[in-house]
Design a protein around this motif. Structure first.
Motif, PDB file in Angstrom:
ATOM      1  N   ILE A 311     -66.336  22.637 -19.985  1.00 28.95           N
ATOM      2  CA  ILE A 311     -66.688  23.872 -20.415  1.00 28.95           C
ATOM      3  C   ILE A 311     -67.168  24.923 -19.182  1.00 28.95           C
ATOM      4  O   ILE A 311     -67.734  24.638 -18.588  1.00 28.95           O
ATOM      5  CB  ILE A 311     -67.699  23.755 -21.392  1.00 28.95           C
ATOM      6  N   THR A 312     -66.478  26.232 -19.363  1.00 29.98           N
ATOM      7  CA  THR A 312     -66.556  27.131 -18.391  1.00 29.98           C
ATOM      8  C   THR A 312     -67.570  27.925 -18.731  1.00 29.98           C
ATOM      9  O   THR A 312     -68.231  28.751 -17.584  1.00 29.98           O
ATOM     10  CB  THR A 312     -65.472  27.901 -18.069  1.00 29.98           C
ATOM     11  N   ILE A 313     -68.032  28.156 -19.652  1.00 27.09           N
ATOM     12  CA  ILE A 313     -69.178  29.156 -19.977  1.00 27.09           C
ATOM     13  C   ILE A 313     -70.445  28.575 -19.559  1.00 27.09           C
ATOM     14  O   ILE A 313     -71.002  27.275 -19.816  1.00 27.09           O
ATOM     15  CB  ILE A 313     -69.156  29.494 -21.548  1.00 27.09           C
ATOM     16  N   PRO A 314     -71.290  29.695 -19.518  1.00 24.81           N
ATOM     17  CA  PRO A 314     -73.053  29.204 -19.287  1.00 24.81           C
ATOM     18  C   PRO A 314     -73.263  28.262 -20.294  1.00 24.81           C
ATOM     19  O   PRO A 314     -73.337  28.468 -21.431  1.00 24.81           O
ATOM     20  CB  PRO A 314     -73.742  30.575 -19.035  1.00 24.81           C
ATOM     21  N   ILE A 315     -74.239  27.323 -19.539  1.00 26.94           N
ATOM     22  CA  ILE A 315     -74.934  26.259 -20.758  1.00 26.94           C
ATOM     23  C   ILE A 315     -76.441  26.633 -20.471  1.00 26.94           C
ATOM     24  O   ILE A 315     -76.993  26.357 -19.611  1.00 26.94           O
ATOM     25  CB  ILE A 315     -74.647  24.821 -20.711  1.00 26.94           C
ATOM     26  N   TYR A 316     -77.052  26.954 -21.424  1.00 28.18           N
ATOM     27  CA  TYR A 316     -78.221  27.270 -21.567  1.00 28.18           C
ATOM     28  C   TYR A 316     -79.445  26.232 -22.066  1.00 28.18           C
ATOM     29  O   TYR A 316     -78.812  25.512 -22.908  1.00 28.18           O
ATOM     30  CB  TYR A 316     -78.632  28.544 -22.238  1.00 28.18           C
TER      31      TYR A 316
END
Length: 659
Positions: A311-316
């Motif tokens: 997964i390339t989106i930010p992980i919060y």
């Protein structure tokens, strides 16, 4: 010794009985049905601010339903009612409550017309234009304080002397901090609250002095407690106080394992053997530690899966999401959907975002697959996925924030400016393009399943942004449908999908047809105030369009600028609403035809005008209105496709250029 979780619950109940018997703070009942209010609110005489709990679990203040409670105010529903005496508002002025000056109180049957209302008169008329309290009494007067601020209240004495006999309704206003945008709550009154006496605030909290109106009576000193920045809680010495954000926990989360920091168990021994109390405490601690250990293990596994899934989106982290959404407070809530609740949030870099807290609990693998799919989708008319979080058995998605709200809010005059026809047509065309992209460019295709005007968001330039597509279902490329339990919103749901559980791309086409009718008419999709055979907007539209009586249901705001493009869009909506899915066009065909209508000889000229006292944003046709298209005429926009079939073949759609 291994204790199962239900045994832990029993221990907690026993411990609660033993400790609360000697705790004066616990004498206050904070629970009404499934809802629990924080200190100082409750439903018994021992509570500092006593509210009412109805038999069906509704929370009331002075007989009015409560919508939400936060650290400063209570939102109270005040539905529009004719003939209600002004004195009814007096019930909301108590020793601890009073309506704030951020309200516009709407009055009726007045001797004098008030002036200087903080809500524009045209906006009041827009929201209440269809309500009529009888001949001679049609004018609604608006009363508000001249200098509205969060620490002042309505002067009931001045309001009572306004010469009005009836309390009609109210509009509450809230300005977002660090923003020029304003939120209006219609048929709602904002009520401020306070405690009397000297400040009793906990550590890490400030005392906020309040100047209540004299009508409240009692002591003149009043206050609220407010936690310092970086801390959360109620702030009161007699409540839960304030804790660091990393440790803060909603009391309702103690049994769910969502509380960070160290678990604190307070034991009150009065009248109970110290040994028994110690054993109960140790048992409780063991249960909490065991439960939290399992949850941490699951969260760590979920985080590892996310980080290794490409997964390339930010992980919060969940804590970051809590902080961004102010612990998912009602004040930050933007709306509720079929799949979750959306909150306005602010990330650590000051970016304003929309945070969706998902309700359903699919397997972690399925959720990660959906997030991977969402992050790979790219279209200018789809809401962008900016990040995600999967911790503490929570599934959270972060999206772009859309400042102009939803298409539904604009069509039903709940937000923003009135939309001219060409702007509505542009939104329809962009929405169709986005859905067509999901159907045709994705492999496997994505079926939205919940196309509706409240899922069509508008950015700062009124561009369409389709939301909630990530919680749809994937269609199999080699089959025409997938079988699943029917889901969706009443009024938008494909009748064949509802009957046979067969989901296809044509189910989205039907729902989009309802949206097109909504754009043309600005009517509610389901409205029980209409005659029985007209409650459903789709059925009403098919009847009127099929008989050539479109003018009966067109939005009155559009009538001065009606041209043939309105009738062409109505014809397209009629075909989308065909009962048999094979008779409906595809979304690609719908998108192409809408774009052709937009770019046809009814070209658009960008102007900004004022009409009927509305501030109108958008585009108007460069041609004169088409008065020659008459209502219910035998020769009408419907004539070319009336036949033995319910609608024409979609194959003919691309061969017919508009005009």
């Amino acid at each position: 010794m291994k204790l199962k979780f239900h045994n832990c619950i029993i221990l907690i109940l026993i411990h609660t009985i033993l400790t609360t018997a000697h705790s004066s703070a616990a004498l206050c009942n904070h629970t009404c049905g499934r809802r629990k209010l924080p200190f100082p609110f409750g439903f018994s005489a021992a509570c500092q601010i006593q509210l009412n709990c109805s038999a069906n679990g509704a929370i009331l203040a002075a007989g009015f339903p409560i919508q939400s409670v936060n650290a400063e105010t209570i939102l109270v529903n005040l539905p529009a009612v004719c003939g209600r005496p002004v004195e009814a508002l007096r019930r909301l002025f108590t020793a601890n409550l009073a309506p704030t000056s951020h309200n516009a109180v709407l009055l009726h049957d007045c001797r004098n017309q008030s002036s200087g209302c903080l809500i524009p008169t045209t906006m009041v008329q827009t929201h209440f234009e269809r309500l009529d309290c009888g001949a001679g009494n049609a004018t609604v007067s608006c009363y508000s304080e001249p200098d509205g601020n969060t620490t002042s209240f309505i002067d009931y004495g001045k309001l009572a002397r306004s010469g009005c006999r009836s309390l009609f309704s109210a509009i509450s206003m809230e300005a977002y901090s660090n923003s020029s945008s304003v939120s209006l709550d219609v048929q709602v009154v904002r009520v401020g609250w306070w405690l009397r006496g000297g400040c009793r605030c906990s550590r890490n909290a400030r005392c906020v002095r309040v100047s209540p109106p004299p009508l409240g009576g009692g002591e003149t000193t009043a206050y609220r407690c407010e936690c310092f920045e970086g801390f959360n809680g109620d702030g009161f010495l007699d409540g839960v106080g304030c804790r660091k954000e990393s440790e803060a926990c909603n009391p309702s989360n103690y049994l769910s394992g969502k509380c960070g920091g160290t678990t604190r168990v307070v034991v009150l021994v009065g009248g109970v053997g110290a040994g028994a109390s110690l054993m109960l405490t140790l048992g409780l601690l063991f249960c909490f530690i065991r439960k939290r250990s399992k949850l941490r293990s699951r969260s760590k596994k979920s985080k590892n899966l996310l980080e290794t899934s490409g997964i390339t989106i930010p992980i919060y982290s969940y804590k970051e999401m809590e902080k961004a959404a102010d612990f998912f407070s009602d004040k930050r809530r933007l709306g509720n959907g079929a799949y979750g609740t959306v909150y306005r949030g602010k990330l650590s870099n000051d970016t304003t975002v929309a945070i969706k807290r998902i309700r359903h609990r699919d397997s972690i693998d399925q959720v990660i697959n959906e997030i991977k799919l969402l992050s790979s989708v790219s279209h200018p008319n789809l809401v962008r996925l900016l990040g995600c979080s999967i911790e503490h058995e929570e599934q959270i998605l972060v999206y772009d924030f859309m400042p102009n709200g939803t298409l539904s809010q604009h069509l039903h005059r709940q937000k923003g400016l009135a939309l001219a026809w060409p702007v509505r047509l542009k939104i329809a065309a962009e929405t169709a393009q986005a859905i067509s992209y999901l159907h045709n460019e994705m492999n496997p295709p994505i079926y939205h399943r919940d196309i509706k005007s409240s899922n069509i968001l508008l950015d700062g330039e009124y561009r369409s942004k389709v939301a909630d597509f990530g919680l749809s279902r994937l269609g199999m490329a080699e089959s025409s449908h997938i079988s699943t339990a029917p889901q969706g919103t009443p009024g938008y749901l494909d009748p064949q999908y509802h009957q046979h559980f067969h989901l296809s791309d044509k189910s989205d086409v039907y729902s989009f047809g309802v949206v097109l009718v909504e754009i043309i008419t600005a009517l509610r999709v389901v409205d029980f105030s209409r005659p029985q055979n007209e409650v459903n907007l789709a059925a009403l539209a098919v009847d009127r369009i099929g008989r050539g009586c479109l003018d009966e249901i067109i939005d009155p705001f559009l009538r001065p600028s009606i041209d043939l493009s309105v009738h062409k869009v109505a014809e397209l909506a009629f075909r989308c609403l065909a009962f048999h899915r094979d008779m409906r066009p595809t979304m690609m065909e719908v998108a192409i035809e809408l774009e052709q209508i937009r770019m046809s000889k009814w070209g658009l000229m960008k102007v900004v005008v004022k009409k009927h006292e509305y501030d109108v944003v958008g585009f108007f046709s460069s041609t004169d209105s088409m008065d020659a298209v008459t209502d219910c005429s035998p020769v009408s926009a419907a004539e070319s496709w009336q036949s033995d079939q319910s609608s024409p073949s979609s194959n003919s759609l691309l061969n017919r250029a508009p005009g």
